[in-house]
Design an enzyme around this catalytic site. Structure first.
Site, PDB file in Angstrom:
ATOM      1  N   TYR A 215      13.745  -2.693  -4.673  1.00 31.45           N
ATOM      2  CA  TYR A 215      12.750  -2.782  -5.736  1.00 31.45           C
ATOM      3  C   TYR A 215      11.464  -1.969  -5.529  1.00 31.45           C
ATOM      4  O   TYR A 215      11.010  -1.291  -6.432  1.00 31.45           O
ATOM      5  CB  TYR A 215      12.399  -4.267  -5.951  1.00 31.45           C
ATOM      6  CG  TYR A 215      11.164  -4.519  -6.759  1.00 31.45           C
ATOM      7  CD1 TYR A 215      11.115  -4.200  -8.120  1.00 31.45           C
ATOM      8  CD2 TYR A 215      10.013  -5.059  -6.176  1.00 31.45           C
ATOM      9  CE1 TYR A 215       9.963  -4.424  -8.872  1.00 31.45           C
ATOM     10  CE2 TYR A 215       8.865  -5.283  -6.924  1.00 31.45           C
ATOM     11  CZ  TYR A 215       8.849  -4.960  -8.267  1.00 31.45           C
ATOM     12  OH  TYR A 215       7.718  -5.172  -9.001  1.00 31.45           O
TER      13      TYR A 215
ATOM     14  N   SER B 122      12.683  -1.705 -13.346  1.00 28.83           N
ATOM     15  CA  SER B 122      13.334  -1.798 -12.042  1.00 28.83           C
ATOM     16  C   SER B 122      14.768  -2.336 -12.106  1.00 28.83           C
ATOM     17  O   SER B 122      15.558  -2.092 -11.210  1.00 28.83           O
ATOM     18  CB  SER B 122      12.488  -2.640 -11.088  1.00 28.83           C
ATOM     19  OG  SER B 122      12.201  -3.887 -11.676  1.00 28.83           O
TER      20      SER B 122
ATOM     21  N   CYS C  13      15.436  -5.339   7.698  1.00 32.93           N
ATOM     22  CA  CYS C  13      14.842  -6.668   7.608  1.00 32.93           C
ATOM     23  C   CYS C  13      15.276  -7.243   6.266  1.00 32.93           C
ATOM     24  O   CYS C  13      15.132  -6.598   5.233  1.00 32.93           O
ATOM     25  CB  CYS C  13      13.321  -6.606   7.672  1.00 32.93           C
ATOM     26  SG  CYS C  13      12.556  -8.223   7.345  1.00 32.93           S
TER      27      CYS C  13
ATOM     28  N   ASN D 292      -0.156   0.971   5.807  1.00 35.60           N
ATOM     29  CA  ASN D 292       0.755   0.203   4.953  1.00 35.60           C
ATOM     30  C   ASN D 292       1.470  -0.785   5.853  1.00 35.60           C
ATOM     31  O   ASN D 292       2.113  -0.380   6.818  1.00 35.60           O
ATOM     32  CB  ASN D 292       1.756   1.162   4.284  1.00 35.60           C
ATOM     33  CG  ASN D 292       2.824   0.442   3.463  1.00 35.60           C
ATOM     34  OD1 ASN D 292       3.897   0.977   3.266  1.00 35.60           O
ATOM     35  ND2 ASN D 292       2.539  -0.747   2.967  1.00 35.60           N
ATOM     36  N   GLY D 293       1.365  -2.072   5.521  1.00 35.03           N
ATOM     37  CA  GLY D 293       2.022  -3.104   6.321  1.00 35.03           C
ATOM     38  C   GLY D 293       1.092  -4.274   6.541  1.00 35.03           C
ATOM     39  O   GLY D 293       0.055  -4.393   5.893  1.00 35.03           O
TER      40      GLY D 293
ATOM     41  N   CYS E 297      12.519  -2.618   5.679  1.00 33.93           N
ATOM     42  CA  CYS E 297      12.465  -3.659   4.642  1.00 33.93           C
ATOM     43  C   CYS E 297      13.499  -3.352   3.555  1.00 33.93           C
ATOM     44  O   CYS E 297      13.406  -2.332   2.867  1.00 33.93           O
ATOM     45  CB  CYS E 297      11.067  -3.692   4.038  1.00 33.93           C
ATOM     46  SG  CYS E 297      10.944  -4.657   2.530  1.00 33.93           S
TER      47      CYS E 297
ATOM     48  N   CYS F 152       0.815  -1.205   0.000  1.00 36.73           N
ATOM     49  CA  CYS F 152       0.000   0.000   0.000  1.00 36.73           C
ATOM     50  C   CYS F 152       0.855   1.265   0.000  1.00 36.73           C
ATOM     51  O   CYS F 152       2.023   1.237   0.381  1.00 36.73           O
ATOM     52  CB  CYS F 152      -0.861   0.074   1.261  1.00 36.73           C
ATOM     53  SG  CYS F 152      -2.040  -1.268   1.395  1.00 36.73           S
TER      54      CYS F 152
ATOM     55  N   GLY G 270       0.414   0.168  -4.998  1.00 32.23           N
ATOM     56  CA  GLY G 270      -0.846  -0.573  -4.950  1.00 32.23           C
ATOM     57  C   GLY G 270      -1.782  -0.097  -6.032  1.00 32.23           C
ATOM     58  O   GLY G 270      -1.997   1.117  -6.160  1.00 32.23           O
TER      59      GLY G 270
ATOM     60  N   CYS H   1       7.252 -13.248   2.779  1.00 32.04           N
ATOM     61  CA  CYS H   1       7.167 -12.083   3.662  1.00 32.04           C
ATOM     62  C   CYS H   1       5.852 -12.131   4.437  1.00 32.04           C
ATOM     63  O   CYS H   1       4.812 -12.471   3.872  1.00 32.04           O
ATOM     64  CB  CYS H   1       7.226 -10.803   2.826  1.00 32.04           C
ATOM     65  SG  CYS H   1       7.068  -9.305   3.832  1.00 32.04           S
TER      66      CYS H   1
ATOM     67  N   CYS I 127      13.338 -12.285   3.816  1.00 33.78           N
ATOM     68  CA  CYS I 127      12.981 -13.114   2.653  1.00 33.78           C
ATOM     69  C   CYS I 127      14.219 -13.710   1.990  1.00 33.78           C
ATOM     70  O   CYS I 127      14.101 -14.598   1.149  1.00 33.78           O
ATOM     71  CB  CYS I 127      12.109 -12.350   1.667  1.00 33.78           C
ATOM     72  SG  CYS I 127      12.701 -10.739   1.284  1.00 33.78           S
TER      73      CYS I 127
ATOM     74  N   ASP J 158      18.568  -7.996 -13.575  1.00 35.75           N
ATOM     75  CA  ASP J 158      17.258  -7.762 -12.979  1.00 35.75           C
ATOM     76  C   ASP J 158      17.442  -7.610 -11.468  1.00 35.75           C
ATOM     77  O   ASP J 158      18.480  -8.007 -10.921  1.00 35.75           O
ATOM     78  CB  ASP J 158      16.303  -8.924 -13.303  1.00 35.75           C
ATOM     79  CG  ASP J 158      14.830  -8.501 -13.207  1.00 35.75           C
ATOM     80  OD1 ASP J 158      14.557  -7.357 -12.800  1.00 35.75           O
ATOM     81  OD2 ASP J 158      13.962  -9.332 -13.528  1.00 35.75           O
ATOM     82  N   ASP J 159      16.415  -7.052 -10.806  1.00 32.93           N
ATOM     83  CA  ASP J 159      16.562  -6.794  -9.368  1.00 32.93           C
ATOM     84  C   ASP J 159      16.255  -8.008  -8.515  1.00 32.93           C
ATOM     85  O   ASP J 159      16.737  -8.121  -7.387  1.00 32.93           O
ATOM     86  CB  ASP J 159      15.663  -5.633  -8.937  1.00 32.93           C
ATOM     87  CG  ASP J 159      14.239  -5.861  -9.359  1.00 32.93           C
ATOM     88  OD1 ASP J 159      13.532  -6.602  -8.682  1.00 32.93           O
ATOM     89  OD2 ASP J 159      13.838  -5.309 -10.409  1.00 32.93           O
TER      90      ASP J 159
HETATM   91  S1  SF4 Z   1      10.605 -10.289   4.665  1.00 31.75           S
HETATM   92 FE1  SF4 Z   1      11.548  -9.345   2.837  1.00 31.75          FE
HETATM   93  S2  SF4 Z   1       9.913  -8.215   1.824  1.00 31.75           S
HETATM   94 FE2  SF4 Z   1       9.217  -8.671   3.917  1.00 31.75          FE
HETATM   95  S3  SF4 Z   1       9.791  -6.894   5.137  1.00 31.75           S
HETATM   96 FE3  SF4 Z   1      11.469  -8.334   5.331  1.00 31.75          FE
HETATM   97  S4  SF4 Z   1      12.887  -7.776   3.638  1.00 31.75           S
HETATM   98 FE4  SF4 Z   1      10.920  -6.796   3.220  1.00 31.75          FE
END
Ligand code: SF4
Length: 500
Positions: free
Chosen positions: A281, A322, A472, A136-137, A275, A35, A62, A421, A475, A384-385
């Site tokens: 990206y 991207s 974070c 957002n989240g 994140c 979002c 979004g 995620c 992923c 690519d990203d």
């Molecule tokens: S898990 Fe990946 S996509 Fe989700 S917040 Fe953490 S870094 Fe971002």
């Protein structure tokens, strides 16, 4: 008092929620952002129009629905609908949204289905007046929070965690707290990622979760007096001529009134975990994070990638849009010329019309068309990203070979995505992530590339020039900074195949 949704003409219920949309059959092979949020307090300005343009700049976050709520004193005006910002609003609709305070939202659903009733802002009644909330989240303790709310007879109308936050705030206020204490108490009941913009009859509130997983920035509009703007990204400030002031900090609440902005830390243990995918990206390349554009960061990722995994080739191309900054960075560091090899159709949004079978077979050419004379007879590095499922990458490689590329060397400016995620990004379940089940060698074969290399996790974090602990990157590692309850984990993780 039991919080109830106001019965405005714009509201709908699950019964009459007949405007639904399904996700397109051709899914982009990328994680989907959750979002974009926006808010402004500017009594002498057309706040609905400012918010419209803010949302327009945040459209990449979004594309399913958009909404704006404005406050003219106690009165709330709301319009939200399925579709792109430019489809949902026009001059006539914006004129029906008067006031001094506005909250806007553009949505991609990660919780709750893709239906109008789940569009935001969520508007609920409290004893102090209505509030309008844009989120957002993703919360990870939705089951527990939902139980709590239902036990206290809250009227849950939608299937979103965002509505639960709004109702929790209303509950706290109705129990006797003021706006700020009510928000703080409700947020302390929430676990997960939340960047919130909340409109009230008397002021605008911005809140970030204790880890600051999703971004939220403050801008100023004009100077005498300065008016304040909140937005997911700085690109939404630029479009309305606002200046970037600073980020809302993890665990911070800001309270914006007609003549001031005040701030307080509501969390005892803020620990920044932005994140990293926002930087790689999601966020727009012209948005600023850590005092530089994300375009610059992404170029550095490409430079790092070229140092870690060079290729013997004639040209470097990027996957538009991207992958382009990292491709330019790769070219700079490797000395291999950067050229455009794929042209993207930029003038269409997402289509919900299914293509014909023969079009489907031609695959990604609906969006990306190769420049045959540029590619013919060349050894190509394509940057690519990220790779999520690998389906689009495979078609892309086929397209390059059909265009006459002699060799195709794929370079990815992030590490392999191995974990889903839970914090507001749609990355599929783990079994759909190609790197969760296959080695790089196996992916190389599956994509039919001559070579494949990903950026290292260390390289990705080093290129941020920030403390690696402040991101974070779950992923890529499975190391989730906010504990995810087992029942929610089970919806996306394959415990038997991957240890977490
Ligand atoms: S898990 Fe990946 S996509 Fe989700 S917040 Fe953490 S870094 Fe971002």
């Amino acid at each position: 008092m039991i919080p109830k949704h106001p019965a405005t003409p714009d509201d709908d219920s699950q019964e009459n929620d007949n405007f639904t949309s399904s996700k397109p059959e051709i899914q982009p092979d990328k994680p989907e952002e959750a979002c974009g949020v926006f808010g402004v307090y500017a009594p002498e300005e057309d706040v609905a129009k400012l918010t419209y343009f803010g949302l327009y700049a945040l459209q990449h976050r979004g594309q399913e629905s958009a909404g704006i709520a404005t406050f003219a004193g106690e009165q709330v005006h709301l319009h939200k609908e399925m579709g792109l910002v430019s489809q949902v609003f026009n001059e006539a609709i914006l004129k029906e949204l008067p006031g001094a305070i506005a909250v806007g939202h553009t949505r991609y659903s990660t919780t709750g289905s893709s239906r109008k009733v789940n569009a935001q802002p969520a508007v609920v009644d409290t004893r102090l007046g209505k509030l309008a909330l844009a989120h957002n989240g993703n919360l990870v303790n939705v089951t527990q929070l939902r139980e709590e709310l239902l036990q206290q007879n809250c009227n849950l109308v939608t299937t979103t965690d965002s509505e639960m936050i709004a109702l929790a705030i209303a509950q706290e206020i109705n129990a006797g707290k003021d706006w700020l204490a009510g928000c703080i108490q409700a947020c302390s009941r929430c676990q997960g990622a939340f960047s919130l913009v909340i409109g009230t009859p008397v002021g605008l509130i911005g809140i970030r979760d204790p880890n600051g997983i999703r971004p939220l920035v403050i801008g100023t509009l004009g100077s005498n007096p300065a008016r304040y703007v909140l937005a997911s990204e700085t690109c939404a400030l630029d479009i309305i001529g606002a200046n970037y002031l600073r980020d809302v900090q993890p665990g911070e609440l800001v309270w914006i009134t007609e003549d001031s902005l005040t701030s307080q830390q509501w969390s005892q243990q803020p620990q920044r975990k932005l994140c990293i995918f926002e930087m790689i990206y999601f966020a727009r390349p012209d948005s600023i994070m850590h005092n530089e554009s994300l375009y610059s960061y992404r170029m550095r990722l490409g430079q790092q990638l070229a140092q870690e995994s060079p290729a013997d080739a004639d040209i470097v191309i990027g996957v538009p849009d991207s992958g382009v900054p990292a491709a330019i960075g790769f070219s700079q560091a490797s000395g291999i010329p950067y050229v455009e090899g794929l042209i993207k159709n930029r003038y269409v949004g997402r289509t919900f019309i299914q293509p014909t079978q023969s079009m489907r077979e031609s695959g990604i050419r609906m969006k990306l068309n190769p420049l045959k004379d540029v590619l013919y007879g060349k050894r190509v590095v394509i940057v690519d990203d990220s790779i999520v499922r690998g389906t689009t990458s495979r078609k892309l490689v086929k397209t390059l070979r059909e265009a006459g590329a002699l060799e195709v060397h794929m370079r990815i400016s992030s590490p392999p995505v191995t974990h889903p995620c839970f914090y507001g990004i749609d990355t599929d379940s783990q079994e759909q992530l190609i790197a969760a089940t296959k080695s790089v060698e196996e992916i190389t074969k599956q994509l039919e590339v001559d070579s494949l290399a990903y950026l290292s996790w260390e390289g990705m974090l080093t290129a941020t020039r920030e403390d690696p602990q402040s991101f974070c990157s779950a992923c890529f590692t499975g190391d989730y900074p906010i504990p995810v309850p087992e029942p929610i984990k089970r919806t996306k993780l394959m415990f038997e195949k991957v240890a977490v």
